[in-house]
Write an enzyme that holds these catalytic residues in place. Structure first.
Site, PDB file in Angstrom:
ATOM      1  N   ASP A  24      38.287  41.338  31.513  1.00  0.00           N
ATOM      2  CA  ASP A  24      39.324  40.390  31.913  1.00  0.00           C
ATOM      3  C   ASP A  24      38.591  39.203  32.520  1.00  0.00           C
ATOM      4  O   ASP A  24      38.044  39.284  33.621  1.00  0.00           O
ATOM      5  CB  ASP A  24      40.261  41.043  32.935  1.00  0.00           C
ATOM      6  CG  ASP A  24      41.253  40.044  33.548  1.00  0.00           C
ATOM      7  OD1 ASP A  24      41.289  38.876  33.107  1.00  0.00           O
ATOM      8  OD2 ASP A  24      41.993  40.448  34.471  1.00  0.00           O
ATOM      9  N   LYS A  87      38.117  28.640  33.913  1.00  0.00           N
ATOM     10  CA  LYS A  87      38.957  29.023  32.778  1.00  0.00           C
ATOM     11  C   LYS A  87      39.957  27.920  32.403  1.00  0.00           C
ATOM     12  O   LYS A  87      40.340  27.779  31.244  1.00  0.00           O
ATOM     13  CB  LYS A  87      39.710  30.308  33.141  1.00  0.00           C
ATOM     14  CG  LYS A  87      40.503  30.920  32.008  1.00  0.00           C
ATOM     15  CD  LYS A  87      41.067  32.256  32.471  1.00  0.00           C
ATOM     16  CE  LYS A  87      41.916  32.938  31.445  1.00  0.00           C
ATOM     17  NZ  LYS A  87      42.376  34.251  31.964  1.00  0.00           N
ATOM     18  N   GLU A 187      46.291  38.873  27.211  1.00  0.00           N
ATOM     19  CA  GLU A 187      46.370  39.590  28.486  1.00  0.00           C
ATOM     20  C   GLU A 187      47.626  40.458  28.595  1.00  0.00           C
ATOM     21  O   GLU A 187      47.534  41.624  28.990  1.00  0.00           O
ATOM     22  CB  GLU A 187      46.288  38.589  29.650  1.00  0.00           C
ATOM     23  CG  GLU A 187      44.879  38.034  29.812  1.00  0.00           C
ATOM     24  CD  GLU A 187      44.811  36.755  30.628  1.00  0.00           C
ATOM     25  OE1 GLU A 187      45.813  36.391  31.282  1.00  0.00           O
ATOM     26  OE2 GLU A 187      43.743  36.114  30.620  1.00  0.00           O
ATOM     27  N   ASP A 211      52.867  37.940  35.203  1.00  0.00           N
ATOM     28  CA  ASP A 211      51.479  37.842  35.680  1.00  0.00           C
ATOM     29  C   ASP A 211      51.323  36.679  36.653  1.00  0.00           C
ATOM     30  O   ASP A 211      51.285  35.523  36.258  1.00  0.00           O
ATOM     31  CB  ASP A 211      50.547  37.668  34.469  1.00  0.00           C
ATOM     32  CG  ASP A 211      49.067  37.633  34.856  1.00  0.00           C
ATOM     33  OD1 ASP A 211      48.761  37.489  36.061  1.00  0.00           O
ATOM     34  OD2 ASP A 211      48.222  37.734  33.945  1.00  0.00           O
TER      35      ASP A 211
HETATM   36  P1  ADP Z   1      43.527  35.672  38.140  1.00  0.00           P
HETATM   37  O1  ADP Z   1      44.233  36.462  37.101  1.00  0.00           O
HETATM   38  O2  ADP Z   1      44.000  34.250  38.215  1.00  0.00           O
HETATM   39  O3  ADP Z   1      42.049  35.758  38.050  1.00  0.00           O
HETATM   40  P2  ADP Z   1      44.099  37.691  40.165  1.00  0.00           P
HETATM   41  O4  ADP Z   1      45.041  38.501  39.377  1.00  0.00           O
HETATM   42  O5  ADP Z   1      42.783  38.257  40.455  1.00  0.00           O
HETATM   43  O6  ADP Z   1      43.942  36.232  39.569  1.00  0.00           O
HETATM   44  O7  ADP Z   1      44.834  37.325  41.522  1.00  0.00           O
HETATM   45  C1  ADP Z   1      44.207  36.683  42.570  1.00  0.00           C
HETATM   46  C2  ADP Z   1      45.246  36.339  43.586  1.00  0.00           C
HETATM   47  O8  ADP Z   1      45.833  37.535  44.098  1.00  0.00           O
HETATM   48  C3  ADP Z   1      44.668  35.592  44.778  1.00  0.00           C
HETATM   49  O9  ADP Z   1      45.484  34.485  45.079  1.00  0.00           O
HETATM   50  C4  ADP Z   1      44.756  36.626  45.897  1.00  0.00           C
HETATM   51  O10 ADP Z   1      44.923  36.017  47.151  1.00  0.00           O
HETATM   52  C5  ADP Z   1      45.985  37.400  45.492  1.00  0.00           C
HETATM   53  N1  ADP Z   1      46.048  38.705  46.144  1.00  0.00           N
HETATM   54  C6  ADP Z   1      45.145  39.703  46.101  1.00  0.00           C
HETATM   55  N2  ADP Z   1      45.525  40.743  46.854  1.00  0.00           N
HETATM   56  C7  ADP Z   1      46.724  40.393  47.397  1.00  0.00           C
HETATM   57  C8  ADP Z   1      47.637  41.017  48.312  1.00  0.00           C
HETATM   58  N3  ADP Z   1      47.379  42.227  48.812  1.00  0.00           N
HETATM   59  N4  ADP Z   1      48.761  40.356  48.644  1.00  0.00           N
HETATM   60  C9  ADP Z   1      49.014  39.135  48.161  1.00  0.00           C
HETATM   61  N5  ADP Z   1      48.197  38.478  47.326  1.00  0.00           N
HETATM   62  C10 ADP Z   1      47.060  39.102  46.959  1.00  0.00           C
HETATM   63 MG    MG Z   2      44.635  37.517  35.522  1.00  0.00          MG
END
Ligand code: ADP
Ligand code: MG
Length: 613
Positions: A24, A87, A187, A211
Site C-alpha cells: 500500500d 503520491k 485500493e 477511505d
Molecule cells: P494514507 O492512506 O493517506 O496514507 P492513512 O490511512 O495512513 O493515510 O491515515 C493517516 C491518518 O490517520 C493520519 O491523519 C492520522 O493522524 C490518522 N490516524 C491514525 N490513527 C488515528 C486515530 N487513532 N484516531 C484518529 N486518526 C488517526
Molecule cells: Mg490509504
C-alpha cells in the site's frame, strides 16, 4: 534454477524468495504485507513496533536518502530537503498542479509545463517516481530483512480514480525500486479482498469502501460478481483527511490559548493536535503540555469542530451513490479504510448514512496492504478458487488492409468484455478472409504481438465491399480471448481461442508501451501514407471500371486524360509521399467528377427510355 543474489551491505548471500508481496503506497503512510502461514500479515519495523512507514523522504546534506519514521523530524528541521505526500504528484504535470500550488510546501519545477513535474530537494530535482521508488525500496528492504531473502515481485495498490498515467508512474516507481510489479490494484478492491469479499463466487455483492486517510478522502462503490470487481462509482476530495482534523483542533487552540503558538512552533503544535485527535478516538478528554502551558480538549467540543468536515465526506458518499444509481439499502457492506476512520464520529455518521453497522474489524491502516497480499497470493496461484481480473493490460485488435492495427478492445478495458466491429472484403469475389489478431498499442501490426490467426472460409462470392463480416472479441474473466468472425449474409462462421494474458511479460509490456510513445509520430505518418495508398488504389480501380463501362459517352480526349491521370496516381502510390498521392487523387477526382455526372444522367435517361410517365 535458483538464483542467488548478494546483499552488498551485509555481504550476505541471500536466496531469492518466490513470494509476491502486497504494497500500500499511501499518501501519508505506506506498508508492505505478505501471506504468512496462510494469513495476510503486515510487516513490522525491526523493533517490532510499527507496520506503517510514513511516506516521507528526506535527502540529507551529504545526499543520503532517509525514509519513514527517521525522516519525520526532518519535516520540522529541514523542510526544504524533505517531502511528504509525494503520491499527490504522481503522473502529474505542472499544468495539472498549478491551481493547487499553494497547497504544497515544496518547490515544484515549472520549466516545462506539460512534462511530468519534478520537485527540488536540496540541490537536486527529483521526479515523484524517483521519490516513490525510495519509499518502495525501504519497504522492500523491510520485508527482505524479515524473510532473509531477496524479494522481487509485488502488487501495488492505487486509488480507484488513478488514471493511466498515474498507474504507469506507480508501476515505474516499482521498477526503479527493483520490483517487478505484477499488478496494480485498486485500493478499494484490495480492502474488500481483505474482508473476504469476492471469495465466494456465487455471491453478487455491492460494497461501499469509505477511505479517510491523512490528506485524502475516497469513497468507491464496487459491484463484485463472479470474482470480478467492478468500480461502479468513485467520489471524494483529494484535499480532505486527517490533516484537516488536526488543523481544526489547532485553529481552536489558537483562539483558546492565544499567544502561545508562533510560526516557529507551529509544526510541533500540529503534531500535538494530531496526538490529541488520536487520543480522543478512545478517550473523552485530552490533556497535554505545550511550551510550559497546559492544554486540553474535550471530546464533545472536538466533535463539533470536525462535524462539518465529516459531513463533507458524507456528501461525497451521496454523490457516489447517485452516480452508481443505488440507494443505501442496495449496499451489502460498508468497509472502513484509513487511519482517520478510527474517529468514533466518523464511524457513527457513516453508519447513519448507510443505515447499517460499518465493517471496521480489521486495522484500517493495514487493510489495503493486507488485501494486496491476498491478491498477490492469488496471482502466485496459491488460491485456486479465487479469481481476480480487472482490466486488459494491452489493446487487442486485428490487422486491416495495409498492415494497420484496428483496435477492437482498447487497453484498460474492464473484463469480461465483448466487443465487435464490421468489416468487408477488398477484392471482388473474395471467398476467404484472413483474420490476424494482435496485441499492442502501435499503429502498425508489425510492431505489435501476434496472438493468432485464422481464415474465415466460404464467403459467397460478391463484389468487394458487399459482404458484411462481423468480428467479435470475447474476453472472459480468465483472460481468455475468443475471436469470432461471421459473414452475416450467408451465416458463415469461424472461431478461435487465444490466451492473451499470459502472452506478454511485464517487461515486454512496458517496452511495448514505451515504444508506442516513442514512435507515435512516425507511426502516425506511416499510417497516413498507408491510408492514402489504400484510398488511391480504390480510386484507380473505380476509374478503370468507369472507363470500361462508359467508353461510348466519352470523347477520345476525355478517355486519354483520364488514363493519364490514373497512371500518374498509380506512380505516386509506388512512392511514400502522402501529399503527392493526395494531390494526384484530387486531380483525378476533379477531372472525372463531371464525367461521372454525365454518365449518371445518361444512364438514367437510358433507363427511362420507353417508360411512359
Ligand atoms: P494514507 O492512506 O493517506 O496514507 P492513512 O490511512 O495512513 O493515510 O491515515 C493517516 C491518518 O490517520 C493520519 O491523519 C492520522 O493522524 C490518522 N490516524 C491514525 N490513527 C488515528 C486515530 N487513532 N484516531 C484518529 N486518526 C488517526
Ligand atoms: Mg490509504
Amino acid at each position: 534454477m535458483a538464483r542467488i543474489s548478494i546483499n552488498l551491505k551485509s555481504a550476505k548471500v541471500r536466496k531469492r524468495s518466490n513470494i509476491i508481496i502486497g504494497i500500500d503506497l499511501g499518501t501519508t503512510n505506506s506498508l508492505v504485507a505478505y501471506m504468512k502461514d496462510g494469513q495476510p500479515t503486515a510487516v513490522r519495523s525491526k523493533d517490532g513496533q510499527r507496520t506503517l512507514v510514513p511516506s516521507i523522504v528526506h535527502i540529507s546534506e551529504n545526499n543520503q536518502v532517509v525514509v519513514g519514521d527517521e525522516a519525520k523530524n526532518d519535516l520540522i528541521h529541514s523542510p526544504e530537503r524533505t517531502i511528504y505526500s509525494v503520491k499527490r504528484l504522481m503522473g502529474k504535470s505542472y499544468t495539472d498542479l498549478e491551481e493547487k500550488k499553494s497547497m504544497f510546501a515544496y518547490e515544484i519545477l515549472d520549466e516545462d509545463e506539460d512534462k511530468l513535474v519534478k520537485v527540488k530537494l536540496g540541490m537536486r530535482y527529483f521526479s515523484p517516481i524517483e521519490l516513490s521508488a525510495e519509499i518502495l525500496k525501504a519497504l522492500k528492504q523491510r520485508i527482505e530483512d524479515e524473510l532473509d531473502a531477496e524479494v522481487t515481485k509485488a502488487v501495488i495498490t492505487v486509488p480507484a480514480y488513478f488514471n493511466d498515467t498515474q498507474r504507469q508512474a506507480t508501476r515505474d516507481a516499482g521498477k526503479l525500486a527493483g520490483l517487478d510489479v505484477l499488478r496494480i490494484v485498486n485500493e478499494p478492491t484490495a480492502a474488500s479482498l481483505a474482508y473476504g469479499v469476492g471469495v465466494d463466487r456465487q455471491l453478487d455483492e455491492v460494497v461501499a469502501v469509505y477511505d479517510l486517510g491523512g490528506g485524502t478522502f475516497d469513497v468507491s462503490i464496487l459491484d463484485i460478481q463472479d470474482g470480478v470487481f467492478e468500480v461502479l462509482a468513485t467520489n471524494g476530495d483529494t484535499f480532505l483527511g486527517g490533516d484537516d482534523l488536526d488543523k481544526a483542533i489547532l485553529d481552536h487552540w489558537m483562539t483558546e490559548y492565544e499567544g502561545i503558538f508562533t510560526s516557529n512552533n507551529l509544526q510541533v503544535a500540529r503534531l500535538l493536535a494530531e496526538e490529541a485527535k488520536k487520543h480522543l478516538s478512545f478517550n473523552d478528554t485530552f490533556k497535554g503540555a505545550f511550551e510550559g502551558h497546559e492544554i486540553q480538549l474535550e471530546r464533545n467540543i472536538y466533535e463539533n469542530l470536525i462535524r462539518p468536515l465529516v459531513q463533507r465526506t458524507i456528501d461525497c458518499c451521496a454523490n457516489a451513490m447517485k452516480d452508481a444509481g443505488l440507494s443505501a439499502k442496495d449496499i451489502n457492506k460498508v468497509i472502513m479504510v484509513g487511519g482517520s476512520t478510527r474517529v468514533p464520529l466518523v464511524q457513527e455518521m457513516v453508519s447513519a448514512y448507510f443505515g447499517q453497522q460499518v465493517s471496521c474489524e480489521l486495522d484500517p491502516d493495514e487493510v489495503v496492504a493486507l488485501g494486496a497480499a491476498v491478491q498477490a497470493d492469488v496471482l502466485a496461484g496459491n488460491q485456486k478458487d479465487v479469481l481476480l481480473i480487472d482490466v486488459t493490460p494491452l489493446s487487442l485488435g486485428i490487422e486491416t488492409i495495409g498492415g494497420l492495427m484496428d483496435t477492437i478492445i482498447p487497453r484498460n478495458s474492464k473484463v469480461p468484455i465483448n466487443a465487435g466491429r464490421n468489416y468487408t472484403t477488398s477484392v471482388d469475389g473474395q471467398t476467404n478472409l484472413k483474420v490476424s489478431v494482435f496485441q499492442g498499442e502501435r499503429d502498425l501490426v508489425e510492431h505489435n504481438r501476434k496472438l493468432g490467426e485464422f481464415i474465415l472460409k466460404g464467403i459467397p462470392p460478391m463484389p468487394a465491399g458487399i459482404p458484411k463480416i462481423e468480428i467479435h472479441f470475447i474476453l472472459d474473466a480468465d483472460g481468455i480471448l475468443r475471436v469470432k468472425a461471421m459473414e452475416t449474409r450467408s451465416g458463415t462462421e469461424q472461431e478461435i481461442e487465444i490466451r492473451s494474458q499470459y502472452g506478454v511479460s511485464e517487461e515486454e509490456m512496458a517496452l511495448m508501451l514505451l515504444e508506442s510513445i516513442k514512435n507515435a509520430e512516425t507511426d502516425m505518418k506511416k499510417r497516413a501514407v498507408l491510408e492514402a495508398k489504400v484510398e488511391a488504389k480504390n480510386i484507380i480501380l473505380s476509374a478503370k471500371k468507369f472507363l470500361k463501362q462508359n467508353l461510348s459517352i466519352l470523347t477520345e480526349e476525355e478517355i486519354q486524360n483520364t488514363k493519364l491521370l490514373t497512371l500518374q496516381l498509380q506512380s505516386t502510390v509506388e512512392g511514400e509521399d502522402k501529399d503527392l498521392i493526395n494531390q494526384a487523387m484530387e486531380q483525378l477526382n476533379k477531372y472525372t467528377n463531371p464525367l461521372a455526372h454525365r454518365a449518371l444522367d445518361h444512364n438514367i435517361a437510358t433507363a427511362m427510355k420507353g417508360k411512359k410517365l
